[in-house]
Motif scaffolding. Structure first.
Motif, PDB file in Angstrom:
ATOM      1  N   SER A   1     -22.310  80.622 -27.618  1.00  0.00           N
ATOM      2  CA  SER A   1     -20.997  81.255 -27.778  1.00  0.00           C
ATOM      3  C   SER A   1     -20.999  82.642 -27.135  1.00  0.00           C
ATOM      4  O   SER A   1     -22.044  83.200 -26.815  1.00  0.00           O
ATOM      5  CB  SER A   1     -20.639  81.375 -29.262  1.00  0.00           C
ATOM      6  N   GLN A   2     -19.807  83.175 -26.953  1.00  0.00           N
ATOM      7  CA  GLN A   2     -19.653  84.529 -26.413  1.00  0.00           C
ATOM      8  C   GLN A   2     -20.143  85.549 -27.427  1.00  0.00           C
ATOM      9  O   GLN A   2     -19.803  85.453 -28.603  1.00  0.00           O
ATOM     10  CB  GLN A   2     -18.173  84.808 -26.117  1.00  0.00           C
ATOM     11  N   ARG A   3     -20.924  86.538 -26.975  1.00  0.00           N
ATOM     12  CA  ARG A   3     -21.362  87.587 -27.906  1.00  0.00           C
ATOM     13  C   ARG A   3     -20.509  88.842 -27.776  1.00  0.00           C
ATOM     14  O   ARG A   3     -20.783  89.863 -28.394  1.00  0.00           O
ATOM     15  CB  ARG A   3     -22.845  87.933 -27.674  1.00  0.00           C
ATOM     16  N   TYR A   4     -19.488  88.784 -26.943  1.00  0.00           N
ATOM     17  CA  TYR A   4     -18.551  89.901 -26.773  1.00  0.00           C
ATOM     18  C   TYR A   4     -19.304  91.193 -26.479  1.00  0.00           C
ATOM     19  O   TYR A   4     -20.074  91.256 -25.521  1.00  0.00           O
ATOM     20  CB  TYR A   4     -17.631  90.021 -28.003  1.00  0.00           C
ATOM     21  N   GLN A   5     -19.127  92.217 -27.292  1.00  0.00           N
ATOM     22  CA  GLN A   5     -19.745  93.514 -27.004  1.00  0.00           C
ATOM     23  C   GLN A   5     -21.230  93.545 -27.340  1.00  0.00           C
ATOM     24  O   GLN A   5     -21.877  94.583 -27.167  1.00  0.00           O
ATOM     25  CB  GLN A   5     -19.035  94.637 -27.800  1.00  0.00           C
ATOM     26  N   ARG A   6     -21.809  92.435 -27.794  1.00  0.00           N
ATOM     27  CA  ARG A   6     -23.184  92.468 -28.287  1.00  0.00           C
ATOM     28  C   ARG A   6     -24.171  91.753 -27.365  1.00  0.00           C
ATOM     29  O   ARG A   6     -25.309  91.490 -27.735  1.00  0.00           O
ATOM     30  CB  ARG A   6     -23.242  91.833 -29.689  1.00  0.00           C
ATOM     31  N   ALA A   7     -23.752  91.456 -26.137  1.00  0.00           N
ATOM     32  CA  ALA A   7     -24.608  90.685 -25.222  1.00  0.00           C
ATOM     33  C   ALA A   7     -25.933  91.373 -24.939  1.00  0.00           C
ATOM     34  O   ALA A   7     -26.957  90.724 -24.725  1.00  0.00           O
ATOM     35  CB  ALA A   7     -23.855  90.420 -23.918  1.00  0.00           C
ATOM     36  N   GLU A   8     -25.937  92.706 -24.953  1.00  0.00           N
ATOM     37  CA  GLU A   8     -27.166  93.448 -24.610  1.00  0.00           C
ATOM     38  C   GLU A   8     -28.106  93.604 -25.807  1.00  0.00           C
ATOM     39  O   GLU A   8     -29.257  94.027 -25.646  1.00  0.00           O
ATOM     40  CB  GLU A   8     -26.805  94.835 -24.048  1.00  0.00           C
ATOM     41  N   ASN A   9     -27.654  93.266 -27.012  1.00  0.00           N
ATOM     42  CA  ASN A   9     -28.485  93.445 -28.204  1.00  0.00           C
ATOM     43  C   ASN A   9     -29.550  92.349 -28.316  1.00  0.00           C
ATOM     44  O   ASN A   9     -29.236  91.168 -28.185  1.00  0.00           O
ATOM     45  CB  ASN A   9     -27.625  93.418 -29.478  1.00  0.00           C
ATOM     46  N   VAL A  10     -30.783  92.756 -28.601  1.00  0.00           N
ATOM     47  CA  VAL A  10     -31.856  91.768 -28.780  1.00  0.00           C
ATOM     48  C   VAL A  10     -31.879  91.225 -30.203  1.00  0.00           C
ATOM     49  O   VAL A  10     -32.430  90.167 -30.460  1.00  0.00           O
ATOM     50  CB  VAL A  10     -33.240  92.376 -28.433  1.00  0.00           C
ATOM     51  N   GLU A  11     -31.280  91.961 -31.120  1.00  0.00           N
ATOM     52  CA  GLU A  11     -31.268  91.527 -32.513  1.00  0.00           C
ATOM     53  C   GLU A  11     -30.015  90.718 -32.815  1.00  0.00           C
ATOM     54  O   GLU A  11     -28.986  90.866 -32.150  1.00  0.00           O
ATOM     55  CB  GLU A  11     -31.324  92.739 -33.447  1.00  0.00           C
ATOM     56  N   TYR A  12     -30.148  89.858 -33.808  1.00  0.00           N
ATOM     57  CA  TYR A  12     -28.996  89.091 -34.294  1.00  0.00           C
ATOM     58  C   TYR A  12     -28.481  89.759 -35.569  1.00  0.00           C
ATOM     59  O   TYR A  12     -29.273  90.137 -36.440  1.00  0.00           O
ATOM     60  CB  TYR A  12     -29.400  87.660 -34.630  1.00  0.00           C
ATOM     61  N   CYS A  13     -27.161  89.863 -35.658  1.00  0.00           N
ATOM     62  CA  CYS A  13     -26.549  90.407 -36.875  1.00  0.00           C
ATOM     63  C   CYS A  13     -25.586  89.358 -37.436  1.00  0.00           C
ATOM     64  O   CYS A  13     -24.631  88.963 -36.766  1.00  0.00           O
ATOM     65  CB  CYS A  13     -25.802  91.707 -36.577  1.00  0.00           C
ATOM     66  N   ILE A  14     -25.872  88.889 -38.640  1.00  0.00           N
ATOM     67  CA  ILE A  14     -25.133  87.778 -39.240  1.00  0.00           C
ATOM     68  C   ILE A  14     -24.464  88.259 -40.527  1.00  0.00           C
ATOM     69  O   ILE A  14     -25.106  88.887 -41.368  1.00  0.00           O
ATOM     70  CB  ILE A  14     -26.083  86.602 -39.586  1.00  0.00           C
ATOM     71  N   MET A  15     -23.185  87.960 -40.680  1.00  0.00           N
ATOM     72  CA  MET A  15     -22.477  88.328 -41.907  1.00  0.00           C
ATOM     73  C   MET A  15     -22.456  87.146 -42.870  1.00  0.00           C
ATOM     74  O   MET A  15     -22.101  86.034 -42.490  1.00  0.00           O
ATOM     75  CB  MET A  15     -21.039  88.763 -41.599  1.00  0.00           C
ATOM     76  N   VAL A  16     -22.866  87.392 -44.125  1.00  0.00           N
ATOM     77  CA  VAL A  16     -22.868  86.350 -45.162  1.00  0.00           C
ATOM     78  C   VAL A  16     -21.642  86.547 -46.039  1.00  0.00           C
ATOM     79  O   VAL A  16     -21.466  87.603 -46.641  1.00  0.00           O
ATOM     80  CB  VAL A  16     -24.154  86.420 -46.014  1.00  0.00           C
ATOM     81  N   ILE A  17     -20.796  85.518 -46.106  1.00  0.00           N
ATOM     82  CA  ILE A  17     -19.536  85.619 -46.846  1.00  0.00           C
ATOM     83  C   ILE A  17     -19.425  84.464 -47.832  1.00  0.00           C
ATOM     84  O   ILE A  17     -20.177  83.491 -47.772  1.00  0.00           O
ATOM     85  CB  ILE A  17     -18.324  85.611 -45.885  1.00  0.00           C
ATOM     86  N   GLY A  18     -18.469  84.570 -48.748  1.00  0.00           N
ATOM     87  CA  GLY A  18     -18.238  83.494 -49.713  1.00  0.00           C
ATOM     88  C   GLY A  18     -17.558  84.008 -50.963  1.00  0.00           C
ATOM     89  O   GLY A  18     -17.442  85.227 -51.165  1.00  0.00           O
TER      90      GLY A  18
END
Length: 315
Positions: A128-145
């Motif tokens: 998928s597209q990472r938009y403004q985060r393409a250069e980041n080596v880390e993954y940032c995931i939001m947990v919702i519910g």
């Protein structure tokens, strides 16, 4: 034989809610939480939505998809050990029809299936597209519910499995434990992955009284806002309808029953949950032992939530 006879009995086919309406439980931290989630989307690569496997179709907050739907999305149906997954394939088929192709069943208490989360997430993000985060080596995931479905338990499970570390998120058996918004927690070294823990957020308006009752049975709404008595009755209705009669032996009933008052009376007497009540008679006051119905209702709900009344699918 009595249980077999119970299976043949005609139980209630619908539950009478008596004109009740379920109160919307949407305190200030929920509104603030949803607003801050929206504001933080630019920092996020993917969403993990955690929900209770016993209610795969009920009670999920539509605001999540409306507000956060531009990111890849994994639905984690947690507490699979408490759910009747006999028709798991049909559940997955219906969810796919609703647009949810990425679904994983987990049991975070025993770390069951949790190892599959990171590979699924990395595949979703890479395709998928990472938009403004393409250069980041880390993954940032939001947990919702919604509240009390195991978001913090999932984070702690992932830390145990991938970092060999203990709890980073506080876990509780009632809704509203996580109130801090967007706490950033590392869960993996390779790949470098952080999860943003968020407070549980209910829809400002729950879609129906029955959906609200299912959420309440699973602990997403505080019991007193719905009423332990009606919740216990709805639980009894559900157990009988699904021919889950383990409550009969557990509380020494002799046979299944559709009458909540007689069941609660038996539960109270069996567990010694009674109190003295003064009764006026012609010769003066007499103390009699009466069942503590609220305590018995609470006991029935507690044992259900621990999975001690059988595996149930509420939807």
């Amino acid at each position: 034989m009595r249980l077999a006879a119970g299976a043949m009995r005609a139980w209630r086919q619908r539950f009478d809610f008596g004109g009740r309406d379920v109160a919307a439980w949407f305190p200030g931290h929920m509104a603030k939480g949803l607003r801050q989630m929206k504001e933080s989307l630019r920092k996020v690569d993917c969403l993990i939505e955690v929900h209770d496997a016993r209610i795969p179709f009920s009670g999920r907050n539509p605001a999540f998809q409306e507000a956060l739907g531009i990111r890849p999305h994994l639905l984690v149906l947690n507490k699979m050990d408490l759910a009747d997954l006999t028709h798991k394939a049909k559940i997955l088929e219906r969810l796919e029809q609703e647009g949810l192709k990425n679904v994983l069943f987990t049991n975070c208490v025993k770390d069951e299936n949790v190892k599959k989360v990171i590979p699924l997430i990395t595949d979703l993000v890479s395709s998928s597209q990472r938009y403004q985060r393409a250069e980041n080596v880390e993954y940032c995931i939001m947990v919702i519910g919604v509240p009390n479905v195991g978001k913090s338990s999932l984070i702690n499970s992932m830390r145990r499995l991938h970092l060999k570390k203990g709890k980073a998120s506080r876990v509780g058996g009632e809704p509203g434990i996580t109130k801090a918004v967007l706490t950033r927690i590392q869960v993996s070294e390779r790949p470098l992955m952080y999860l943003l823990d968020t407070p549980g957020v209910l829809a400002p308006r729950i879609e129906s009284v029955e959906a609200g009752m299912k959420l309440a049975l699973c602990g997403a709404i505080r019991d007193h806002l719905v009423g332990e008595d009606v919740m216990a009755d709805y639980l009894l209705y559900t157990l009988n309808k699904q021919q889950q009669f383990s409550y009969v032996e557990r509380y020494g009933l002799g046979e299944p029953s559709d009458d909540i008052e007689s069941v609660l009376k038996r539960v109270a007497m069996k567990l010694g949950k009674t109190h003295k009540v003064k009764v006026l008679t012609g010769t003066g006051d007499v103390n009699v032992i009466a069942p503590d119905y609220p305590a018995a209702a609470y006991e029935l709900l507690r044992t259900f939530r621990k999975g001690e009344l059988g595996q149930v699918l509420l939807d």
